[in-house]
Motif scaffolding. Structure first.
Motif, PDB file in Angstrom:
ATOM      1  N   SER A  41     -28.130 -21.986  51.057  1.00  0.00           N
ATOM      2  CA  SER A  41     -28.850 -22.079  49.784  1.00  0.00           C
ATOM      3  C   SER A  41     -29.203 -20.686  49.269  1.00  0.00           C
ATOM      4  CB  SER A  41     -30.134 -22.889  49.986  1.00  0.00           C
ATOM      5  OG  SER A  41     -31.028 -22.155  50.806  1.00  0.00           O
ATOM      6  N   SER A  42     -29.794 -20.651  48.073  1.00  0.00           N
ATOM      7  CA  SER A  42     -30.237 -19.352  47.528  1.00  0.00           C
ATOM      8  C   SER A  42     -31.340 -18.759  48.414  1.00  0.00           C
ATOM      9  CB  SER A  42     -30.715 -19.499  46.087  1.00  0.00           C
ATOM     10  OG  SER A  42     -31.780 -20.411  46.019  1.00  0.00           O
ATOM     11  N   LYS A  43     -32.154 -19.618  49.021  1.00  0.00           N
ATOM     12  CA  LYS A  43     -33.183 -19.130  49.954  1.00  0.00           C
ATOM     13  C   LYS A  43     -32.526 -18.503  51.189  1.00  0.00           C
ATOM     14  CE  LYS A  43     -37.395 -20.557  52.303  1.00  0.00           C
ATOM     15  NZ  LYS A  43     -38.332 -21.642  52.598  1.00  0.00           N
ATOM     16  N   ASP A  44     -31.442 -19.105  51.672  1.00  0.00           N
ATOM     17  CA  ASP A  44     -30.703 -18.548  52.806  1.00  0.00           C
ATOM     18  C   ASP A  44     -30.094 -17.194  52.428  1.00  0.00           C
ATOM     19  OD1 ASP A  44     -31.214 -20.891  54.283  1.00  0.00           O
ATOM     20  OD2 ASP A  44     -29.348 -21.828  53.601  1.00  0.00           O
ATOM     21  N   VAL A  45     -29.605 -17.099  51.206  1.00  0.00           N
ATOM     22  CA  VAL A  45     -29.014 -15.846  50.722  1.00  0.00           C
ATOM     23  C   VAL A  45     -30.089 -14.763  50.666  1.00  0.00           C
ATOM     24  CG1 VAL A  45     -27.875 -14.705  48.774  1.00  0.00           C
ATOM     25  CG2 VAL A  45     -27.137 -16.984  49.486  1.00  0.00           C
ATOM     26  N   GLN A  46     -31.294 -15.134  50.238  1.00  0.00           N
ATOM     27  CA  GLN A  46     -32.397 -14.168  50.220  1.00  0.00           C
ATOM     28  C   GLN A  46     -32.723 -13.692  51.637  1.00  0.00           C
ATOM     29  OE1 GLN A  46     -35.531 -16.313  48.247  1.00  0.00           O
ATOM     30  NE2 GLN A  46     -34.808 -15.768  46.201  1.00  0.00           N
ATOM     31  N   ARG A  47     -32.693 -14.607  52.579  1.00  0.00           N
ATOM     32  CA  ARG A  47     -32.937 -14.232  53.977  1.00  0.00           C
ATOM     33  C   ARG A  47     -31.818 -13.310  54.457  1.00  0.00           C
ATOM     34  NH1 ARG A  47     -36.110 -16.153  58.473  1.00  0.00           N
ATOM     35  NH2 ARG A  47     -35.029 -15.839  60.443  1.00  0.00           N
ATOM     36  N   MET A  48     -30.575 -13.625  54.084  1.00  0.00           N
ATOM     37  CA  MET A  48     -29.440 -12.784  54.472  1.00  0.00           C
ATOM     38  C   MET A  48     -29.575 -11.390  53.866  1.00  0.00           C
ATOM     39  SD  MET A  48     -26.696 -12.529  56.244  1.00  0.00           S
ATOM     40  CE  MET A  48     -26.539 -10.755  56.394  1.00  0.00           C
ATOM     41  N   GLU A  49     -30.094 -11.309  52.665  1.00  0.00           N
ATOM     42  CA  GLU A  49     -30.314 -10.019  52.004  1.00  0.00           C
ATOM     43  C   GLU A  49     -31.295  -9.179  52.825  1.00  0.00           C
ATOM     44  OE1 GLU A  49     -29.673  -7.032  49.454  1.00  0.00           O
ATOM     45  OE2 GLU A  49     -28.693  -8.972  49.225  1.00  0.00           O
ATOM     46  N   LYS A  50     -32.348  -9.816  53.303  1.00  0.00           N
ATOM     47  CA  LYS A  50     -33.333  -9.114  54.139  1.00  0.00           C
ATOM     48  C   LYS A  50     -32.697  -8.679  55.458  1.00  0.00           C
ATOM     49  CE  LYS A  50     -37.353 -11.473  52.231  1.00  0.00           C
ATOM     50  NZ  LYS A  50     -38.404 -12.462  52.481  1.00  0.00           N
ATOM     51  N   ILE A  51     -31.912  -9.555  56.049  1.00  0.00           N
ATOM     52  CA  ILE A  51     -31.233  -9.220  57.299  1.00  0.00           C
ATOM     53  C   ILE A  51     -30.344  -7.997  57.094  1.00  0.00           C
ATOM     54  CG2 ILE A  51     -29.474  -9.993  58.957  1.00  0.00           C
ATOM     55  CD1 ILE A  51     -30.619 -12.883  58.511  1.00  0.00           C
ATOM     56  N   ALA A  52     -29.575  -7.998  55.997  1.00  0.00           N
ATOM     57  CA  ALA A  52     -28.677  -6.874  55.703  1.00  0.00           C
ATOM     58  C   ALA A  52     -29.467  -5.578  55.519  1.00  0.00           C
ATOM     59  CB  ALA A  52     -27.844  -7.185  54.461  1.00  0.00           C
ATOM     60  N   THR A  53     -30.598  -5.663  54.837  1.00  0.00           N
ATOM     61  CA  THR A  53     -31.431  -4.479  54.607  1.00  0.00           C
ATOM     62  C   THR A  53     -31.953  -3.924  55.928  1.00  0.00           C
ATOM     63  OG1 THR A  53     -32.082  -5.269  52.427  1.00  0.00           O
ATOM     64  CG2 THR A  53     -33.516  -3.625  53.445  1.00  0.00           C
ATOM     65  N   TYR A  54     -32.449  -4.795  56.780  1.00  0.00           N
ATOM     66  CA  TYR A  54     -32.961  -4.355  58.075  1.00  0.00           C
ATOM     67  C   TYR A  54     -31.848  -3.825  58.975  1.00  0.00           C
ATOM     68  CZ  TYR A  54     -37.492  -6.408  56.883  1.00  0.00           C
ATOM     69  OH  TYR A  54     -38.684  -6.701  56.290  1.00  0.00           O
ATOM     70  N   ARG A  55     -30.662  -4.438  58.907  1.00  0.00           N
ATOM     71  CA  ARG A  55     -29.522  -3.932  59.696  1.00  0.00           C
ATOM     72  C   ARG A  55     -29.146  -2.534  59.216  1.00  0.00           C
ATOM     73  NH1 ARG A  55     -27.874  -4.596  64.154  1.00  0.00           N
ATOM     74  NH2 ARG A  55     -25.690  -4.472  63.706  1.00  0.00           N
ATOM     75  N   ASP A  56     -29.171  -2.313  57.906  1.00  0.00           N
ATOM     76  CA  ASP A  56     -28.866  -0.990  57.349  1.00  0.00           C
ATOM     77  C   ASP A  56     -29.871   0.054  57.840  1.00  0.00           C
ATOM     78  OD1 ASP A  56     -26.650  -1.934  55.989  1.00  0.00           O
ATOM     79  OD2 ASP A  56     -27.658  -2.035  54.041  1.00  0.00           O
ATOM     80  N   ALA A  57     -31.088  -0.392  58.163  1.00  0.00           N
ATOM     81  CA  ALA A  57     -32.116   0.520  58.682  1.00  0.00           C
ATOM     82  C   ALA A  57     -31.969   0.710  60.190  1.00  0.00           C
ATOM     83  CB  ALA A  57     -33.510  -0.020  58.357  1.00  0.00           C
ATOM     84  N   GLY A  58     -30.975   0.056  60.782  1.00  0.00           N
ATOM     85  CA  GLY A  58     -30.695   0.240  62.197  1.00  0.00           C
ATOM     86  C   GLY A  58     -31.516  -0.623  63.136  1.00  0.00           C
ATOM     87  N   LEU A  59     -32.148  -1.662  62.603  1.00  0.00           N
ATOM     88  CA  LEU A  59     -32.950  -2.537  63.464  1.00  0.00           C
ATOM     89  C   LEU A  59     -32.042  -3.481  64.244  1.00  0.00           C
ATOM     90  CD1 LEU A  59     -35.862  -3.450  61.056  1.00  0.00           C
ATOM     91  CD2 LEU A  59     -35.934  -1.876  62.965  1.00  0.00           C
TER      92      LEU A  59
END
Length: 174
Positions: A41-59
């Motif tokens: 869903s769009s909510k899942d996509v928002q969660r994926m966006e956060k995951i991608a952002t945190y992965r980019d920060a090396g978490l």
């Protein structure tokens, strides 16, 4: 709704990565199609966006899960820990960089390396018209306003821990 392939394409992730995220509970699809395909869903996509952002920060995925499944204070704590670790890694890399520069000596490669030593920095300040008093004032301001950044800067110039301590002490004298 997004399928695994559509979401993977959007975030440049493999299908197996998204299936792994589902398996570990990091990103569960909100629905299934009649053919039992995962649907996001769009909510899942928002969660994926956060995951991608945190992965980019090396978490790590574990840290990301902690952040997403907890409150803001936990998020701040995890991010602060990551920042501390990054600063330590940068410090270690600077030291390694300085060692390599020292081993090279006055080889021509040094001119292309993204590094500057204390002597080069002082020469630039002097060439720009700064005398000892002006440099002292510069250090005083730097130390007063940004003491940690001042330390990092001195370290980036290849100053030893002892030199940094001396310069910081000198920077508190008016």
């Amino acid at each position: 709704m997004f399928t695994v392939n559509q979401l993977g394409k959007k975030y440049q992730l493999s299908r197996s990565t998204l299936l792994y995220y589902d398996k570990i509970g990091l990103l569960k699809p909100s629905a299934r199609s009649d053919s039992n395909y995962r649907l996001y869903s769009s909510k899942d996509v928002q969660r994926m966006e956060k995951i991608a952002t945190y992965r980019d920060a090396g978490l790590s995925l574990e840290s990301i899960a902690d952040i997403l499944d907890s409150n803001e204070s936990k998020s701040a704590t995890v991010l602060e820990e990551r920042l501390i670790n990054l600063n330590q890694e940068i410090s270690q890399l600077r030291q390694q960089q300085q060692r390599v520069v020292e081993m090279l000596g006055h080889n021509s490669l040094i001119r292309t390396a993204k590094t500057m030593n204390k002597e080069q920095w002082v020469n630039i300040l002097k060439a720009s018209g700064m005398d000892e008093q002006a440099m002292h004032k510069w250090h005083i301001e730097f130390e007063r306003d940004l003491p940690e950044v001042h330390s990092d800067f001195l370290e980036s110039l290849g100053c030893t821990a002892e030199e940094i301590t001396e310069i910081k002490a000198w920077s508190t004298k008016k």
